[in-house]
Design an enzyme around this catalytic site. Structure first.
Site, PDB file in Angstrom:
ATOM      1  CG  HIS A 294      -2.138  -0.816   1.014  1.00  0.00           C
ATOM      2  ND1 HIS A 294      -2.711  -1.567   1.994  1.00  0.00           N
ATOM      3  CD2 HIS A 294      -2.884  -1.008  -0.085  1.00  0.00           C
ATOM      4  CE1 HIS A 294      -3.769  -2.189   1.511  1.00  0.00           C
ATOM      5  NE2 HIS A 294      -3.886  -1.876   0.245  1.00  0.00           N
TER       6      HIS A 294
ATOM      7  CG  ASP B 103      -6.021 -10.155 -19.183  1.00  0.00           C
ATOM      8  OD1 ASP B 103      -6.062 -10.886 -18.180  1.00  0.00           O
ATOM      9  OD2 ASP B 103      -6.891  -9.302 -19.437  1.00  0.00           O
TER      10      ASP B 103
ATOM     11  CD  GLU C 189      -6.694  -8.221 -23.208  1.00  0.00           C
ATOM     12  OE1 GLU C 189      -6.495  -7.749 -22.088  1.00  0.00           O
ATOM     13  OE2 GLU C 189      -7.828  -8.419 -23.679  1.00  0.00           O
TER      14      GLU C 189
ATOM     15  CB  CYS D   5      -3.828  -0.291 -23.362  1.00  0.00           C
ATOM     16  SG  CYS D   5      -4.557  -1.883 -23.738  1.00  0.00           S
TER      17      CYS D   5
END
Ligand code: PEP
Ligand code: MG
Length: 555
Positions: free
Chosen positions: A184, A435, A411, A482
Site C-alpha cells: 500500500h 492479461d 492479450e 495499454c
C-alpha cells in the site's frame, strides 16, 4: 556503506535530513485480567470501534485510492472473525491488551504465510493492532513524526492511514525498510507523487539528522552525499519542477520519433484530468467499468450518452473504446451467468460478447451513433481476441455499423504469435500486457501467491510484444500498449524499442513516461530492448535494461 538499494517508486529525487518514525508500542505482557471478562470485552469493543471510526474519518478526508485503503482497514478492524478471536482469549482470562495483540498476531502470521499481495497486507494489521493497543492504554497512536521542518521520513513500513495523510509540504521523501512494489505504501506513494524507495532493508542504518539523497529513478539512497552530489540533485529537482510547470508536449523520443501518450480511462468524468496531464487521446476506455454493478445489459441510450460525454472531452483526438470485457476479474451479470471453474480461461472478452451477439450489436450501435454525433477520432477494439477468425469476425461486424477503425486487443500468446495474420484483418492492435503476462506465465493476476510471476518485464512477455511490434511495422499498422507496463518509464522505452507506436496508461504516469522517452533515441530504445530480451527472467531484464540505459536514464 553509503549507497543503499531498494525499489524506487516513480522517477523523483529528493534530498533532506532523516527523521525516523517512532518504533512500535511494546507488546503487552500476558496477564490474567483483574477486572473480569465482561469488562475486558467491553474495553476491547470500545477500543476497536473507536479505531474503526477514526480510520473511517481519515478515509473520508483522504479521497482517491487512499480512501479505499483506509475503508478496508476500518472494515478489517471490525472483522467478526478477528473479534471472535479476541473474545475467546478474553474468555480464557486474558486482558483486552493481550487478547488484541495475540489475535492480530495470529492473523498476521496467516497472511504472511500466504505471501505475495496478501503478505504485503500484513503491515495493515500491525497498524490496526497498534492503534487499538494505544487506545486501550490511553496513549497516542504511533504515527508520522512532526519535527517542524521538511524531512526524509524513514520507517519500517508506513501504515496506509499514515501514508494517506502525509503532509507533502513536509515529507520530502519516504524510505521504508519493508514492503514491496505492490504494498500500500508503494501504491499510495505513486498516486501522491511522493519520492519513495521501498524495501530498502539497509535503511535501518540511517540515523536522525543525517543528510541523504533519495533517488527513486536509480532505486538508491545515498547516505553520505558530497556537496557536489547535493548540488546536482538540486539541479535535477529544479529541472523536473520547470518541466512540470510547462504545458505537456506530445510524446516523442529524443530523435523526434513520435510516440503518442494516451490515457486509460474507466469513466468519462476522468477525461478532464487526463487532458490536463497532456493525454493525446484515450488508448483504452474500459466500457465494462460503467456497468460492473448492472444486472441488466445497458440500453443503447444509456451507452450513447456515456460515449458522447467521453468523445466530446477529446474532440478531434483519437479515442480507443474497448467493447465490454466481461469475465474473470471483471464479471458482468448480464454476460457471465454460468459458473465456470476457470473463468480466466472461460467465456470472457470477445467470446462472451459473441455468445450474446445482441448485446455486442447494441454496443456497436451506441458507439456508431456517438461517433456520428461528435468530432473525435473513434477507434473500437475487441477484448481477449485469440484467433484470426475472431479478428475477422469482429472487424467485419464493426465496419457493418460504419465504424471506420476497428482493431483487437492482443492479450493471449496465440494472437501475439500470429500477429501478422491477425493484423492482416485488423486496422490496429493494442497489447494488454496485464492479461498477456497472466496467460504467458500461467499465473492468475488476482492471486497473491503467484504475484511474483505477474511481471511484464519477463523476457517471454517481451518476446511476444516484439512479435506484435514487428508484424505491425511490416504491415504498417499501429501497435499500442495499454497494460500497466506502459506506465513504467523504463519499460515504456523497451516497449517502444520492441515496436510499440503508442502507449496508454493511468494519467498520473504520463509525465514520467514522457520524460523517459525524451531521454532516448529510437536506436537507444532498440538497444535497451535487445539487452532486456537476453535476460533469463524479469529481474534480469530490468537490470539489463537499466545498465543499457545508463547514464541517460538516471539523469
Ligand atoms: C490488460 O489486460 O493489459 C488490459 C489493459 O486490460 P484489463 O487490465 O482491463 O484486463
Ligand atoms: Mg485485459
Amino acid at each position: 556503506m553509503s549507497i543503499l538499494r531498494g525499489v524506487g517508486i516513480g522517477q523523483g529525487v529528493a534530498t533532506g535530513t532523516v527523521v525516523r518514525m517512532a518504533e512500535a508500542l511494546p507488546a503487552p505482557e500476558k496477564q490474567t485480567s483483574a477486572i473480569g471478562a465482561d469488562a475486558e470485552r467491553a474495553r476491547a469493543r470500545e477500543a476497536v470501534a473507536s479505531v474503526a471510526a477514526e480510520l473511517q474519518q481519515r478515509a473520508d478526508a483522504a479521497g482517491g485510492a487512499a480512501r479505499e485503503v483506509l475503508e478496508a482497514q476500518a472494515m478489517i478492524a471490525e472483522d467478526p472473525t478477528l473479534q471472535d478471536e479476541v473474545d475467546s482469549r478474553i474468555d480464557e482470562g486474558s486482558t483486552a491488551e493481550w487478547a488484541v495483540h495475540d489475535a492480530f498476531a495470529g492473523f498476521r502470521a496467516t497472511l504472511e504465510a500466504v505471501g505475495g499481495y496478501l503478505g504485503e497486507r500484513a503491515a495493515d494489521l500491525d497498524d490496526i493492532a497498534q492503534r487499538v493497543l494505544a487506545r486501550l492504554r490511553g496513549v497516542p497512536a504511533p504515527g508520522v513524526p512532526d519535527p517542524g521542518h521538511p524531512f526524509v521520513l524513514v520507517a519500517r513500513d508506513l501504515a496506509p492511514a499514515d501514508t494517506a495523510l502525509l503532509n507533502l509540504e513536509q515529507v520530502l521523501a519516504l524510505v521504508t525498510t519493508d514492503g514491496g512494489p505492490t504494498s500500500h505504501t508503494a501504491i499510495l506513494a505513486r498516486e501522491k507523487g511522493i519520492v519513495a524507495l521501498v524495501g530498502a532493508a539497509d535503511a535501518v542504518t540511517l540515523a536522525d539528522g543525517q543528510t541523504v539523497v533519495v533517488d527513486a529513478a536509480a532505486g538508491t539512497v545515498n547516505a553520505a552525499p558530497t556537496e557536489a552530489e547535493i548540488a546536482a540533485v538540486a539541479e535535477r529537482i529544479a529541472a523536473r519542477t520547470a518541466e512540470d510547470a510547462a504545458p505537456p508536449a506530445p510524446g516523442a523520443l529524443a530523435d523526434g520519433t513520435p510516440v503518442s501518450l494516451l490515457a486509460n480511462l474507466g469513466k468519462p468524468a476522468d477525461a478532464a484530468d487526463a487532458v490536463a496531464r497532456g493525454a493525446e487521446g484515450v488508448g483504452l476506455f474500459r466500457t465494462e467499468f460503467l456497468f460492473l454493478s448492472s444486472a441488466q445489459a445497458p440500453t443503447i441510450e444509456q451507452q450513447r450518452a456515456a460515449y458522447i460525454e467521453l468523445l466530446t472531452a477529446f474532440e478531434r483526438k483519437k479515442v480507443v473504446v474497448r467493447l465490454l470485457d466481461a469475465g474473470a476479474d471483471k464479471p458482468l451479470a448480464f454476460l457471465n451467468d454460468a459458473h465456470e471453474d476457470n473463468p480466466a480461461l472461460g467465456l470472457r472478452g470477445l467470446r462472451a460478447l459473441r455468445a450474446s451477439e445482441d448485446i455486442l450489436r447494441e454496443q456497436l450501435t451506441a458507439l456508431a451513433e456517438a461517433d456520428a454525433a461528435t468530432a473525435s477520432d473513434l477507434w473500437v477494439m475487441a477484448p481477449m481476441v485469440t484467433t484470426v477468425e475472431e479478428t475477422a469476425y469482429f472487424t467485419a461486424l464493426a465496419k457493418e455499423y460504419g465504424l471506420k477503425t476497428a482493431g483487437v486487443m492482443v492479450e493471449v500468446p496465440a494472437s501475439a504469435l500470429l500477429a501478422d495474420r491477425v493484423l492482416a484483418h485488423a486496422d490496429f492492435a493494442s497489447i494488454g500486457t496485464n492479461d498477456l503476462t497472466q496467460y504467458t506465465m500461467a499465473a492468475d493476476r488476482l492471486l497473491g501467491s503467484v504475484a511474483s510471476f505477474q511481471d511484464p518485464w519477463h523476457p517471454a512477455v517481451l518476446r511476444l510484444v516484439r512479435e506484435v511490434g514487428s508484424a505491425g511495422a511490416r504491415l504498417g499498422k499501429p501497435v499500442g500498449i495499454c497494460g500497466e507496463s506502459a506506465a513504467d518509464p523504463l519499460l515504456a522505452v523497451v516497449l517502444v524499442g520492441l515496436g510499440a507506436t503508442s502507449l496508454s496508461m493511468a494519467p498520473s504516469a504520463l509525465a514520467d513516461v514522457r520524460r523517459s522517452l525524451a531521454a532516448h533515441t529510437l536506436d537507444d530504445a532498440r538497444r535497451i530492448a535487445d539487452a532486456a530480451l537476453t535476460a533469463d527472467d524479469a529481474a534480469g531484464a530490468r537490470d539489463a535494461a537499466r545498465d543499457a540505459a545508463e547514464p541517460s536514464f538516471s539523469q
